[in-house]
Design a protein around this motif. Structure first.
Motif, PDB file in Angstrom:
ATOM      1  N   GLY A 264      -5.581 -12.411   4.126  1.00 31.60           N
ATOM      2  CA  GLY A 264      -4.804 -13.096   3.108  1.00 31.60           C
ATOM      3  C   GLY A 264      -4.798 -12.385   1.761  1.00 31.60           C
ATOM      4  O   GLY A 264      -4.216 -12.877   0.800  1.00 31.60           O
ATOM      5  N   ASP A 265      -5.409 -11.198   1.707  1.00 37.59           N
ATOM      6  CA  ASP A 265      -5.503 -10.433   0.452  1.00 37.59           C
ATOM      7  C   ASP A 265      -4.309  -9.485   0.357  1.00 37.59           C
ATOM      8  O   ASP A 265      -4.121  -8.635   1.226  1.00 37.59           O
ATOM      9  N   ARG A 266      -3.510  -9.645  -0.676  1.00 33.20           N
ATOM     10  CA  ARG A 266      -2.312  -8.804  -0.834  1.00 33.20           C
ATOM     11  C   ARG A 266      -2.467  -7.781  -1.944  1.00 33.20           C
ATOM     12  O   ARG A 266      -1.473  -7.204  -2.407  1.00 33.20           O
ATOM     13  N   THR A 267      -3.667  -7.525  -2.396  1.00 33.73           N
ATOM     14  CA  THR A 267      -3.875  -6.493  -3.406  1.00 33.73           C
ATOM     15  C   THR A 267      -3.448  -5.142  -2.824  1.00 33.73           C
ATOM     16  O   THR A 267      -3.922  -4.752  -1.765  1.00 33.73           O
ATOM     17  N   PRO A 268      -2.547  -4.417  -3.517  1.00 35.76           N
ATOM     18  CA  PRO A 268      -2.077  -3.146  -2.943  1.00 35.76           C
ATOM     19  C   PRO A 268      -3.202  -2.120  -2.805  1.00 35.76           C
ATOM     20  O   PRO A 268      -4.145  -2.092  -3.593  1.00 35.76           O
ATOM     21  N   ILE A 269      -3.093  -1.293  -1.781  1.00 31.45           N
ATOM     22  CA  ILE A 269      -4.030  -0.204  -1.523  1.00 31.45           C
ATOM     23  C   ILE A 269      -3.326   1.109  -1.864  1.00 31.45           C
ATOM     24  O   ILE A 269      -2.196   1.335  -1.425  1.00 31.45           O
ATOM     25  N   LEU A 270      -3.964   1.946  -2.655  1.00 31.17           N
ATOM     26  CA  LEU A 270      -3.384   3.230  -3.026  1.00 31.17           C
ATOM     27  C   LEU A 270      -4.291   4.355  -2.568  1.00 31.17           C
ATOM     28  O   LEU A 270      -5.466   4.403  -2.943  1.00 31.17           O
ATOM     29  N   LEU A 271      -3.761   5.238  -1.736  1.00 35.13           N
ATOM     30  CA  LEU A 271      -4.530   6.375  -1.229  1.00 35.13           C
ATOM     31  C   LEU A 271      -3.892   7.671  -1.730  1.00 35.13           C
ATOM     32  O   LEU A 271      -2.675   7.749  -1.853  1.00 35.13           O
ATOM     33  N   THR A 272      -4.707   8.659  -1.999  1.00 32.03           N
ATOM     34  CA  THR A 272      -4.187  10.000  -2.238  1.00 32.03           C
ATOM     35  C   THR A 272      -4.907  10.946  -1.294  1.00 32.03           C
ATOM     36  O   THR A 272      -5.892  10.569  -0.652  1.00 32.03           O
ATOM     37  N   THR A 273      -4.400  12.175  -1.189  1.00 34.81           N
ATOM     38  CA  THR A 273      -5.047  13.131  -0.288  1.00 34.81           C
ATOM     39  C   THR A 273      -6.478  13.398  -0.741  1.00 34.81           C
ATOM     40  O   THR A 273      -7.321  13.796   0.052  1.00 34.81           O
TER      41      THR A 273
ATOM     42  N   ARG B 168      -3.905   6.267   8.259  1.00 37.09           N
ATOM     43  CA  ARG B 168      -5.004   5.701   7.469  1.00 37.09           C
ATOM     44  C   ARG B 168      -4.544   4.474   6.701  1.00 37.09           C
ATOM     45  O   ARG B 168      -5.268   3.479   6.569  1.00 37.09           O
ATOM     46  N   LEU B 169      -3.333   4.578   6.146  1.00 35.48           N
ATOM     47  CA  LEU B 169      -2.872   3.508   5.259  1.00 35.48           C
ATOM     48  C   LEU B 169      -2.609   2.202   6.003  1.00 35.48           C
ATOM     49  O   LEU B 169      -3.019   1.119   5.545  1.00 35.48           O
ATOM     50  N   TYR B 170      -1.916   2.283   7.127  1.00 36.98           N
ATOM     51  CA  TYR B 170      -1.458   1.043   7.773  1.00 36.98           C
ATOM     52  C   TYR B 170      -2.640   0.183   8.221  1.00 36.98           C
ATOM     53  O   TYR B 170      -2.686  -1.021   7.920  1.00 36.98           O
ATOM     54  N   PRO B 171      -3.660   0.766   8.894  1.00 34.34           N
ATOM     55  CA  PRO B 171      -4.808  -0.081   9.256  1.00 34.34           C
ATOM     56  C   PRO B 171      -5.527  -0.653   8.046  1.00 34.34           C
ATOM     57  O   PRO B 171      -6.002  -1.798   8.089  1.00 34.34           O
ATOM     58  N   ALA B 172      -5.605   0.118   6.968  1.00 30.06           N
ATOM     59  CA  ALA B 172      -6.291  -0.386   5.766  1.00 30.06           C
ATOM     60  C   ALA B 172      -5.550  -1.594   5.205  1.00 30.06           C
ATOM     61  O   ALA B 172      -6.169  -2.595   4.809  1.00 30.06           O
ATOM     62  N   VAL B 173      -4.215  -1.515   5.162  1.00 30.48           N
ATOM     63  CA  VAL B 173      -3.439  -2.634   4.633  1.00 30.48           C
ATOM     64  C   VAL B 173      -3.512  -3.836   5.580  1.00 30.48           C
ATOM     65  O   VAL B 173      -3.701  -4.973   5.138  1.00 30.48           O
ATOM     66  N   LEU B 174      -3.387  -3.595   6.877  1.00 30.70           N
ATOM     67  CA  LEU B 174      -3.427  -4.714   7.824  1.00 30.70           C
ATOM     68  C   LEU B 174      -4.750  -5.463   7.734  1.00 30.70           C
ATOM     69  O   LEU B 174      -4.785  -6.696   7.738  1.00 30.70           O
ATOM     70  N   ARG B 175      -5.852  -4.717   7.654  1.00 29.78           N
ATOM     71  CA  ARG B 175      -7.165  -5.367   7.596  1.00 29.78           C
ATOM     72  C   ARG B 175      -7.234  -6.323   6.408  1.00 29.78           C
ATOM     73  O   ARG B 175      -7.675  -7.467   6.514  1.00 29.78           O
ATOM     74  N   ARG B 176      -6.747  -5.840   5.257  1.00 26.11           N
ATOM     75  CA  ARG B 176      -6.770  -6.653   4.053  1.00 26.11           C
ATOM     76  C   ARG B 176      -5.790  -7.834   4.181  1.00 26.11           C
ATOM     77  O   ARG B 176      -6.120  -8.971   3.828  1.00 26.11           O
ATOM     78  N   TYR B 177      -4.592  -7.559   4.669  1.00 26.37           N
ATOM     79  CA  TYR B 177      -3.538  -8.577   4.779  1.00 26.37           C
ATOM     80  C   TYR B 177      -3.959  -9.706   5.714  1.00 26.37           C
ATOM     81  O   TYR B 177      -3.653 -10.875   5.477  1.00 26.37           O
ATOM     82  N   ALA B 178      -4.690  -9.339   6.768  1.00 24.06           N
ATOM     83  CA  ALA B 178      -5.098 -10.335   7.769  1.00 24.06           C
ATOM     84  C   ALA B 178      -6.097 -11.329   7.197  1.00 24.06           C
ATOM     85  O   ALA B 178      -6.301 -12.402   7.771  1.00 24.06           O
TER      86      ALA B 178
ATOM     87  N   GLY C 107       0.832  -1.203   0.000  1.00 25.71           N
ATOM     88  CA  GLY C 107       0.000   0.000   0.000  1.00 25.71           C
ATOM     89  C   GLY C 107       0.856   1.238   0.000  1.00 25.71           C
ATOM     90  O   GLY C 107       1.976   1.225   0.519  1.00 25.71           O
ATOM     91  N   GLN C 108       0.336   2.292  -0.649  1.00 25.47           N
ATOM     92  CA  GLN C 108       1.018   3.581  -0.626  1.00 25.47           C
ATOM     93  C   GLN C 108      -0.007   4.696  -0.524  1.00 25.47           C
ATOM     94  O   GLN C 108      -1.121   4.583  -1.035  1.00 25.47           O
ATOM     95  N   ALA C 109       0.390   5.779   0.154  1.00 23.58           N
ATOM     96  CA  ALA C 109      -0.416   6.992   0.198  1.00 23.58           C
ATOM     97  C   ALA C 109       0.478   8.147  -0.224  1.00 23.58           C
ATOM     98  O   ALA C 109       1.615   8.245   0.235  1.00 23.58           O
ATOM     99  N   ARG C 110      -0.024   8.998  -1.131  1.00 23.01           N
ATOM    100  CA  ARG C 110       0.832  10.057  -1.668  1.00 23.01           C
ATOM    101  C   ARG C 110       0.192  11.412  -1.467  1.00 23.01           C
ATOM    102  O   ARG C 110      -1.034  11.538  -1.390  1.00 23.01           O
ATOM    103  N   LEU C 111       1.048  12.402  -1.387  1.00 22.58           N
ATOM    104  CA  LEU C 111       0.575  13.789  -1.279  1.00 22.58           C
ATOM    105  C   LEU C 111       1.531  14.694  -2.044  1.00 22.58           C
ATOM    106  O   LEU C 111       2.680  14.336  -2.288  1.00 22.58           O
ATOM    107  N   PRO C 112       1.039  15.885  -2.459  1.00 26.47           N
ATOM    108  CA  PRO C 112       1.922  16.808  -3.159  1.00 26.47           C
ATOM    109  C   PRO C 112       2.883  17.494  -2.185  1.00 26.47           C
ATOM    110  O   PRO C 112       2.512  17.796  -1.047  1.00 26.47           O
ATOM    111  N   ILE C 113       4.110  17.728  -2.632  1.00 25.88           N
ATOM    112  CA  ILE C 113       5.048  18.568  -1.876  1.00 25.88           C
ATOM    113  C   ILE C 113       4.759  20.018  -2.250  1.00 25.88           C
ATOM    114  O   ILE C 113       4.600  20.342  -3.427  1.00 25.88           O
ATOM    115  N   LEU C 114       4.625  20.881  -1.243  1.00 21.17           N
ATOM    116  CA  LEU C 114       4.279  22.286  -1.450  1.00 21.17           C
ATOM    117  C   LEU C 114       5.526  23.153  -1.339  1.00 21.17           C
ATOM    118  O   LEU C 114       6.470  22.808  -0.619  1.00 21.17           O
ATOM    119  N   SER C 115       5.534  24.294  -2.058  1.00 16.55           N
ATOM    120  CA  SER C 115       6.672  25.192  -1.899  1.00 16.55           C
ATOM    121  C   SER C 115       6.682  25.676  -0.458  1.00 16.55           C
ATOM    122  O   SER C 115       5.635  25.965   0.122  1.00 16.55           O
TER     123      SER C 115
END
Ligand code: GAR
Length: 200
Positions: free
Chosen positions: A188-197, A176-186, A151-159
């Protein structure tokens, strides 16, 4: 129900988000919060949340990493955990420990892996002139911060961003990301989770 041991070294804010998530229909429950530092702030937070805590101090082991890790394994197994979540655990683990938990251990890292493995990730993203940054959860393998990304969560870098302002915006994404991935992983589902702001 899966049982999860969470390993920390510091304030434990990711640990708190993981523990709070494991309720209701969640497929896992926390069995242990373990710190290698006796003074880690997260230990008190875990106790407040009603989770068993343990300390395995690395210092008496000196360069005997496997002695330290054997004690870690004993403490984790005593809690009957079948999954391990590293959450701000700041000791490098040897292939011995990693192999023991192969396919059963996650880590959160404050960069968009494979960029910026190791330390000082926010400063390095700024120095590189990146336009975005974030965090990753990955399965732990013997290569530091190098296992399969779940899983990954991304945000823009601001000046005007500094390492501190970036860290302060990435951390809530981690929570937000870590609990979402753990829930899925527990399950047995390893489909990546992608979050943006934009998902906030
Ligand atoms: C988090 O930002 C985590 O991603 C990072 O340490 C912080 C721990 O905060 N982990 C690493 O840098 C791992 N190499 P927390 O104790 O409040 O969860």
């Amino acid at each position: 129900t899966r049982k999860v041991a969470i390993l920390i070294s510091g304030g434990g804010s990711n640990m708190v988000s993981l523990v709070r998530s494991m309720t209701g229909d969640h497929p896992a429950r926390p069995s242990l919060v373990l710190s290698n530092r006796p003074d880690a702030g997260g230990l008190l937070k875990a106790a407040d949340l009603g989770v068993t805590t343990a300390v395995v101090d690395h210092k008496p082991y000196g360069s005997n990493r496997e002695g330290f890790e054997a004690e870690l394994i004993a403490a984790i197994e005593a809690s009957e955990a079948d999954l391990v979540c590293l959450a701000g655990f700041m000791r490098v683990l040897t292939p011995y420990f990693v192999g023991h938990w192969a396919g059963r251990m996650l880590n959160i890292h404050p960069s968009l892996l494979p960029k910026y493995k190791g330390l000082h990730t926010h400063a390095r993203a700024l120095e590189a002139g990146d336009t975005e940054h974030g965090c990753s959860v990955h399965e732990v393998t013997a290569e530091l911060d190098g296992g399969p990304i779940l899983g990954q969560a991304r945000l823009p870098i601001l000046s005007g961003d500094t390492p501190d302002t970036l860290a302060a915006r990435v951390l809530p994404l981690e929570h937000r990301l870590y609990p979402a991935v753990l829930r899925r992983y527990a399950t047995g589902d390893r489909t990546p989770i992608l979050l943006t702001t934009a998902d906030a």
